[in-house]
Design an enzyme around this catalytic site. Structure first.
Site, mmCIF file in Angstrom:
data_model
loop_
_atom_site.group_PDB
_atom_site.id
_atom_site.type_symbol
_atom_site.label_atom_id
_atom_site.label_comp_id
_atom_site.label_asym_id
_atom_site.label_seq_id
_atom_site.Cartn_x
_atom_site.Cartn_y
_atom_site.Cartn_z
ATOM 1 N N THR A 151 0.842 -1.206 0.000
ATOM 2 C CA THR A 151 0.000 0.000 0.000
ATOM 3 C C THR A 151 0.873 1.251 0.000
ATOM 4 O O THR A 151 0.648 2.184 -0.781
ATOM 5 C CB THR A 151 -0.940 -0.008 1.232
ATOM 6 O OG1 THR A 151 -1.724 -1.196 1.185
ATOM 7 C CG2 THR A 151 -1.841 1.200 1.252
ATOM 8 N N ASN A 170 -5.716 -10.364 -7.147
ATOM 9 C CA ASN A 170 -5.729 -11.005 -5.822
ATOM 10 C C ASN A 170 -6.992 -11.832 -5.581
ATOM 11 O O ASN A 170 -6.991 -12.745 -4.769
ATOM 12 C CB ASN A 170 -5.594 -9.950 -4.718
ATOM 13 C CG ASN A 170 -6.533 -8.783 -4.916
ATOM 14 O OD1 ASN A 170 -6.465 -8.090 -5.932
ATOM 15 N ND2 ASN A 170 -7.421 -8.573 -3.972
ATOM 16 N N GLN A 217 0.692 -9.950 -5.509
ATOM 17 C CA GLN A 217 0.237 -11.336 -5.429
ATOM 18 C C GLN A 217 1.107 -12.286 -6.249
ATOM 19 O O GLN A 217 1.052 -13.501 -6.052
ATOM 20 C CB GLN A 217 -1.219 -11.458 -5.895
ATOM 21 C CG GLN A 217 -2.217 -10.878 -4.922
ATOM 22 C CD GLN A 217 -2.312 -11.652 -3.619
ATOM 23 O OE1 GLN A 217 -1.878 -12.802 -3.519
ATOM 24 N NE2 GLN A 217 -2.869 -11.033 -2.594
ATOM 25 N N SER A 223 4.893 -6.940 -0.904
ATOM 26 C CA SER A 223 4.613 -6.999 0.542
ATOM 27 C C SER A 223 5.178 -8.302 1.102
ATOM 28 O O SER A 223 4.857 -9.381 0.581
ATOM 29 C CB SER A 223 3.106 -7.009 0.788
ATOM 30 O OG SER A 223 2.645 -5.735 1.137
ATOM 31 N N GLY A 224 5.949 -8.225 2.170
ATOM 32 C CA GLY A 224 6.569 -9.420 2.748
ATOM 33 C C GLY A 224 5.570 -10.472 3.205
ATOM 34 O O GLY A 224 5.806 -11.670 3.060
ATOM 35 N N HIS A 225 4.415 -10.021 3.729
ATOM 36 C CA HIS A 225 3.504 -10.994 4.358
ATOM 37 C C HIS A 225 2.737 -11.843 3.356
ATOM 38 O O HIS A 225 2.034 -12.767 3.746
ATOM 39 C CB HIS A 225 2.530 -10.277 5.303
ATOM 40 C CG HIS A 225 1.478 -9.449 4.631
ATOM 41 N ND1 HIS A 225 0.190 -9.886 4.493
ATOM 42 C CD2 HIS A 225 1.527 -8.225 4.055
ATOM 43 C CE1 HIS A 225 -0.519 -8.950 3.879
ATOM 44 N NE2 HIS A 225 0.277 -7.936 3.600
ATOM 45 N N THR A 246 14.265 5.278 10.334
ATOM 46 C CA THR A 246 15.217 4.210 10.640
ATOM 47 C C THR A 246 14.856 2.932 9.903
ATOM 48 O O THR A 246 13.695 2.509 9.907
ATOM 49 C CB THR A 246 15.245 3.957 12.167
ATOM 50 O OG1 THR A 246 15.650 5.174 12.801
ATOM 51 C CG2 THR A 246 16.206 2.837 12.532
ATOM 52 N N CYS A 288 -9.021 -6.641 2.550
ATOM 53 C CA CYS A 288 -9.223 -5.216 2.829
ATOM 54 C C CYS A 288 -10.681 -4.824 2.657
ATOM 55 O O CYS A 288 -11.115 -3.778 3.118
ATOM 56 C CB CYS A 288 -8.384 -4.354 1.885
ATOM 57 S SG CYS A 288 -6.708 -4.887 1.794
HETATM 58 N N1 PLP Z 1 -2.129 -5.155 -3.964
HETATM 59 C C1 PLP Z 1 -2.617 -6.394 -3.956
HETATM 60 C C2 PLP Z 1 -2.858 -7.094 -5.260
HETATM 61 C C3 PLP Z 1 -2.901 -7.044 -2.754
HETATM 62 O O1 PLP Z 1 -3.389 -8.288 -2.762
HETATM 63 C C4 PLP Z 1 -2.652 -6.354 -1.538
HETATM 64 C C5 PLP Z 1 -3.000 -6.981 -0.247
HETATM 65 O O2 PLP Z 1 -3.971 -7.689 -0.129
HETATM 66 C C6 PLP Z 1 -2.126 -5.053 -1.602
HETATM 67 C C7 PLP Z 1 -1.882 -4.497 -2.830
HETATM 68 C C8 PLP Z 1 -1.840 -4.278 -0.352
HETATM 69 O O3 PLP Z 1 -0.839 -4.890 0.383
HETATM 70 P P1 PLP Z 1 -0.537 -4.470 1.906
HETATM 71 O O4 PLP Z 1 -1.844 -4.546 2.621
HETATM 72 O O5 PLP Z 1 0.446 -5.452 2.357
HETATM 73 O O6 PLP Z 1 -0.022 -3.088 1.890
#
Ligand code: PLP
Length: 391
Positions: A74, A153, A181, A201-203, A242, A328
């Site tokens: 994001t 996604n 994704q 995104s790492g997660h 940091t 989200c």
């Molecule tokens: N873009 C896509 C395609 C995603 O699936 C996601 C998270 O679901 C994001 C952006 C946003 O990632 P984050 O919430 O880790 O910032």
């Protein structure tokens, strides 16, 4: 642990144990600030960050200086979209995107509209793909940026980035692709050669939450991105604050591990996905929303006509962790904007579920999920008078 089998790997993934182990020393013993240049605590942290960056760059086939650490996709999306608008204002203020992008892109575009930008939101075909003729028509001299995700996604549909990049660059515009994704699920190296900017995104890849990256191709655009966070001059002034050593080390480990077994793991996951999808498509009238040739190996998105969507999710929630789209948006009462963009009627969009599988999914879980969902759909239909009256 929870009683539910986890089928929501596109929402987030657990941190791999190897990733946690790699991060741990940097929370405790090796806690130095990478910007502390006068003692070994700082030197060690700096060198850990440099090693991690080299590892990520090596795996993705990009240069270390094309990568900027952020808190996740994001933030990366905001950095790219807002940064390009600011830097390119002399050329124009027109952005093109699609109605099927993640809300992180769509909400950022809406904000930019409120600031005076013009944004064209393109429809997608019923299979989720962007119509290239529509993109070509929408491009104009004032178009500074086109934002099209690689892999959706919700549906897992993969866009033809090579053809999209050709059109965008012929127009002299920049191309940003939301690659969130796709990381760890397909080989991104060829895609990164096509785009000017990408985000991670790492997660989503068995790394920690709260760490991510902007990829900014080194063709002059790197310097073109202005900083959104001033202070301290970290990351060449691109993003003050940091540097998060443990999370960066974890991100590098997660990406390294994802690429180590990418081919064999993709094969395994794809076989599980096919079994899951075929099992669910055996339910009367079930429709897949992700039938493009190019798609993510792990994602199944299916609609069940004559089923009450809210009841479907609540009936499943005790046994399976599934979703009806993006995490989200899961509190939203609107139908999935991705399915709506694909022309799926609202009633059917509500009666849809996404199952995204991953590293720890087993064959047994797949068989259980098919049985559970089949039973829940059949039960929901039994209570629906329209199901009996269908012709
Ligand atoms: N873009 C896509 C395609 C995603 O699936 C996601 C998270 O679901 C994001 C952006 C946003 O990632 P984050 O919430 O880790 O910032």
């Amino acid at each position: 642990m929870y009683a539910q089998s986890y089928f929501d790997y596109n929402a987030t993934t657990p941190c791999r144990e190897e990733v946690v182990a790699a991060m741990l020393p940097y929370f405790t013993n090796d806690f130095g600030n990478p910007s502390s240049s006068h003692h070994p605590y700082g030197w060690l942290a700096k060198s850990a960050v440099e090693d991690a960056t080299e590892s990520i760059a090596g795996v993705l086939g990009v240069t270390t200086s094309s990568l900027i650490y952020t808190s996740g996709s994001t933030e990366s999306i905001n950095m790219v979209l807002k940064g390009v608008v600011k830097k390119m204002q002399a050329r124009g203020n027109h952005i093109i995107t699609t109605k099927a992008e993640h809300k992180a892109v769509l909400d950022c575009c809406a904000f930019l509209e409120s600031e005076g930008c013009e944004v064209t939101y393109l429809d997608v075909h019923s299979n989720g793909l962007l119509p290239l003729a529509d993109l070509q028509k929408a491009l104009r001299p004032a178009t500074i940026l086109v934002s099209v995700m690689v892999a959706n996604n919700e549906t897992g549909v993969i866009q033809p980035l090579d053809k999209i990049a050709r059109l965008v660059h012929e127009n002299g515009s920049l191309l940003f692709s939301d690659t969130t994704q796709a990381l760890g699920k397909i080989d991104l190296t060829p895609i990164l050669t096509l785009v000017d900017f990408a985000c991670f995104s790492g997660h989503k890849v068995y790394g920690p939450k709260g760490i991510g990256l902007v990829y900014c191709k080194e063709n002059g655009n790197y310097e073109a991105l202005p900083s959104l966070l001033q202070g301290g001059g970290q990351q060449k002034g691109q993003r003050g604050g940091t540097i998060n050593t443990p999370f960066i080390v974890g991100l590098a480990k997660a990406i390294e591990l994802a690429y180590q077994n990418l081919t064999s793991e993709t094969k395994r996951i794809q076989a599980l996905r096919e079994r899951l999808e075929n099992g669910l498509l055996a339910i009367d009238l079930a429709i897949s929303n992700s039938l493009t040739e190019q798609r993510l190996p792990n994602t199944v998105h299916i609609s069940f006509p004559y089923v009450d969507g809210a009841n479907l999710l609540s009936a499943l929630s005790g046994q399976l962790a599934v979703s009806n789209g993006s995490a989200c948006n899961s509190t939203s009462t609107s139908p999935s904007h991705v399915l709506v963009a694909m022309g799926v009627p609202d009633s059917l969009a509500y009666a849809s579920i996404r199952l995204s599988i991953g590293l720890y999914t087993t064959e047994e879980e797949i068989e259980n999920a098919i049985n559970i969902i089949t039973a829940v759909v059949n039960k929901s239909r039994e209570a629906n008078i329209l199901w009996e009256r269908r012709v």
